[in-house]
Design a protein around this motif. Structure first.
Motif, PDB file in Angstrom:
ATOM      1  N   ALA A 217     -82.628 -12.197  -8.567  1.00  0.00           N
ATOM      2  CA  ALA A 217     -81.433 -12.028  -7.747  1.00  0.00           C
ATOM      3  C   ALA A 217     -81.042 -13.275  -6.967  1.00  0.00           C
ATOM      4  O   ALA A 217     -79.937 -13.337  -6.427  1.00  0.00           O
ATOM      5  CB  ALA A 217     -81.646 -10.870  -6.762  1.00  0.00           C
ATOM      6  N   ALA A 218     -81.943 -14.258  -6.899  1.00  0.00           N
ATOM      7  CA  ALA A 218     -81.680 -15.448  -6.090  1.00  0.00           C
ATOM      8  C   ALA A 218     -81.840 -16.703  -6.926  1.00  0.00           C
ATOM      9  O   ALA A 218     -82.654 -16.754  -7.854  1.00  0.00           O
ATOM     10  CB  ALA A 218     -82.635 -15.489  -4.894  1.00  0.00           C
ATOM     11  N   PHE A 219     -81.051 -17.716  -6.580  1.00  0.00           N
ATOM     12  CA  PHE A 219     -81.103 -19.011  -7.255  1.00  0.00           C
ATOM     13  C   PHE A 219     -81.497 -20.095  -6.263  1.00  0.00           C
ATOM     14  O   PHE A 219     -81.246 -19.983  -5.062  1.00  0.00           O
ATOM     15  CB  PHE A 219     -79.756 -19.360  -7.895  1.00  0.00           C
ATOM     16  N   ALA A 220     -82.090 -21.144  -6.782  1.00  0.00           N
ATOM     17  CA  ALA A 220     -82.498 -22.278  -5.956  1.00  0.00           C
ATOM     18  C   ALA A 220     -81.537 -23.440  -6.176  1.00  0.00           C
ATOM     19  O   ALA A 220     -81.503 -24.021  -7.259  1.00  0.00           O
ATOM     20  CB  ALA A 220     -83.929 -22.701  -6.307  1.00  0.00           C
ATOM     21  N   ASP A 221     -80.735 -23.719  -5.214  1.00  0.00           N
ATOM     22  CA  ASP A 221     -79.831 -24.876  -5.168  1.00  0.00           C
ATOM     23  C   ASP A 221     -78.608 -24.782  -6.075  1.00  0.00           C
ATOM     24  O   ASP A 221     -77.556 -25.336  -5.743  1.00  0.00           O
ATOM     25  CB  ASP A 221     -80.572 -26.189  -5.478  1.00  0.00           C
ATOM     26  N   THR A 222     -78.719 -24.119  -7.229  1.00  0.00           N
ATOM     27  CA  THR A 222     -77.565 -24.050  -8.126  1.00  0.00           C
ATOM     28  C   THR A 222     -77.622 -22.754  -8.921  1.00  0.00           C
ATOM     29  O   THR A 222     -78.702 -22.186  -9.156  1.00  0.00           O
ATOM     30  CB  THR A 222     -77.542 -25.269  -9.077  1.00  0.00           C
ATOM     31  N   GLY A 224     -78.007 -20.108 -11.619  1.00  0.00           N
ATOM     32  CA  GLY A 224     -78.780 -20.050 -12.842  1.00  0.00           C
ATOM     33  C   GLY A 224     -80.193 -20.586 -12.718  1.00  0.00           C
ATOM     34  O   GLY A 224     -81.014 -20.348 -13.606  1.00  0.00           O
ATOM     35  N   ALA A 225     -80.486 -21.317 -11.634  1.00  0.00           N
ATOM     36  CA  ALA A 225     -81.845 -21.829 -11.414  1.00  0.00           C
ATOM     37  C   ALA A 225     -82.609 -20.794 -10.601  1.00  0.00           C
ATOM     38  O   ALA A 225     -82.558 -20.787  -9.371  1.00  0.00           O
ATOM     39  CB  ALA A 225     -81.802 -23.169 -10.685  1.00  0.00           C
ATOM     40  N   ASN A 226     -83.313 -19.910 -11.289  1.00  0.00           N
ATOM     41  CA  ASN A 226     -83.924 -18.762 -10.617  1.00  0.00           C
ATOM     42  C   ASN A 226     -84.929 -19.171  -9.549  1.00  0.00           C
ATOM     43  O   ASN A 226     -85.648 -20.157  -9.700  1.00  0.00           O
ATOM     44  CB  ASN A 226     -84.615 -17.857 -11.637  1.00  0.00           C
ATOM     45  N   TRP A 227     -84.933 -18.397  -8.490  1.00  0.00           N
ATOM     46  CA  TRP A 227     -85.921 -18.574  -7.424  1.00  0.00           C
ATOM     47  C   TRP A 227     -87.314 -18.342  -8.001  1.00  0.00           C
ATOM     48  O   TRP A 227     -87.492 -17.494  -8.870  1.00  0.00           O
ATOM     49  CB  TRP A 227     -85.632 -17.571  -6.314  1.00  0.00           C
ATOM     50  N   PRO A 228     -88.310 -19.105  -7.553  1.00  0.00           N
ATOM     51  CA  PRO A 228     -89.656 -18.952  -8.135  1.00  0.00           C
ATOM     52  C   PRO A 228     -90.210 -17.541  -7.970  1.00  0.00           C
ATOM     53  O   PRO A 228     -89.977 -16.880  -6.954  1.00  0.00           O
ATOM     54  CB  PRO A 228     -90.494 -19.974  -7.349  1.00  0.00           C
ATOM     55  N   LYS A 229     -90.973 -17.100  -8.977  1.00  0.00           N
ATOM     56  CA  LYS A 229     -91.664 -15.822  -8.872  1.00  0.00           C
ATOM     57  C   LYS A 229     -92.734 -15.907  -7.791  1.00  0.00           C
ATOM     58  O   LYS A 229     -93.318 -16.969  -7.561  1.00  0.00           O
ATOM     59  CB  LYS A 229     -92.310 -15.449 -10.206  1.00  0.00           C
ATOM     60  N   SER A 230     -92.986 -14.790  -7.151  1.00  0.00           N
ATOM     61  CA  SER A 230     -94.009 -14.768  -6.101  1.00  0.00           C
ATOM     62  C   SER A 230     -94.959 -13.612  -6.361  1.00  0.00           C
ATOM     63  O   SER A 230     -94.646 -12.675  -7.108  1.00  0.00           O
ATOM     64  CB  SER A 230     -93.362 -14.601  -4.725  1.00  0.00           C
TER      65      SER A 230
END
Length: 243
Positions: A217-222, A224-230
């Motif tokens: 559900a979240a992107f990092a900086d741009t 399509g760049a998925n937020w890292p899995k945790s």
């Protein structure tokens, strides 16, 4: 009534559509409203109003409007189909819960109608030339962001209900027939409704909630760049039990 932590409220405040007909004490409604007005609003205008509908005839009339609008919305749901993240069983239960509310909204002991007064733009000639040149863009902007001044209050209502042991859900189908709602509640033309929320003691139970994971559900900086899995974590760890 037991106090619950903030994150527990957020993670367990389900959309509860099945409510008991029991009256809700006025002091609980007042606490919900007092939580609502703690929310932010654009320019701190606080141009909101909250209509608490307890009169049985008015609740039935609003329920009939909601039922009529929901017939149309139901056709849209059917044509749109099941969202990819939901299983067939989850989608079936979601539709069944919605259909129950379509038939029983007017049975809820309280219907809360959050409203917002329109804040008109100043006249074009009263503004600097740079703003005058983009006046239409500012009109469109004002229209697009209006909900930002009422929906935080609506979320506070949801969390307050959870904390007080009440059930509620945000609904909006009635807006398709807002003029009919205006006639029932005497709402002036410069005021608009943004939700219709049944409130009562729930028949169902609270969370936990099923949601897509953050990394989907979240992107990092741009885009399509998925937020890292945790790693999974306990969102609201329980305090240690007394010995």
């Amino acid at each position: 009534m037991n106090e619950i932590a903030l994150f527990e409220a957020m993670y367990t405040a389900r959309a509860l559509r099945r409510l008991k007909p029991d009256p809700v004490p006025e002091e609980l409604i007042t606490r919900v409203l007092d939580a609502a007005i703690r929310a932010p609003s654009g320019g701190n205008a606080q141009n909101w109003a909250f209509i608490v509908v307890r009169d049985p005839d008015k609740r039935r009339a609003l329920g009939a409007i909601y039922r009529k609008a929901s017939d149309e919305v139901g056709a849209i749901y059917a044509a749109r189909g099941r969202p990819a993240h939901q299983t067939e069983d989850h989608y079936r239960r979601f539709i069944a819960a919605g259909a129950y509310l379509w038939d029983h909204l007017g049975d809820a002991p309280v219907l809360l109608v959050p409203c917002l007064s329109r804040r008109d733009m100043p006249p074009r000639e009263a503004l600097p030339e740079a703003v005058q040149a983009r006046y239409e863009a500012h009109l469109a902007y004002q229209d697009r962001i209006r909900g930002a001044s009422i929906y935080p209050a609506v979320q506070n209502v949801i969390l307050a209900c959870r904390g007080l042991g009440l059930g509620t859900v945000i609904t909006t189908n009635h807006i398709l027939y807002e003029d009919d709602v205006r006639a029932i509640l005497g709402i002036p033309p410069e005021v608009f409704t943004f939700a219709l929320m049944p409130i009562g003691f729930p028949i169902g139970r609270y969370g936990p909630l099923a949601r897509k994971p953050v990394h989907e559900a979240a992107f990092a900086d741009t885009w399509g760049a998925n937020w890292p899995k945790s790693q999974p974590f306990d969102p609201y760890p329980l305090p240690p039990r007394p010995i």
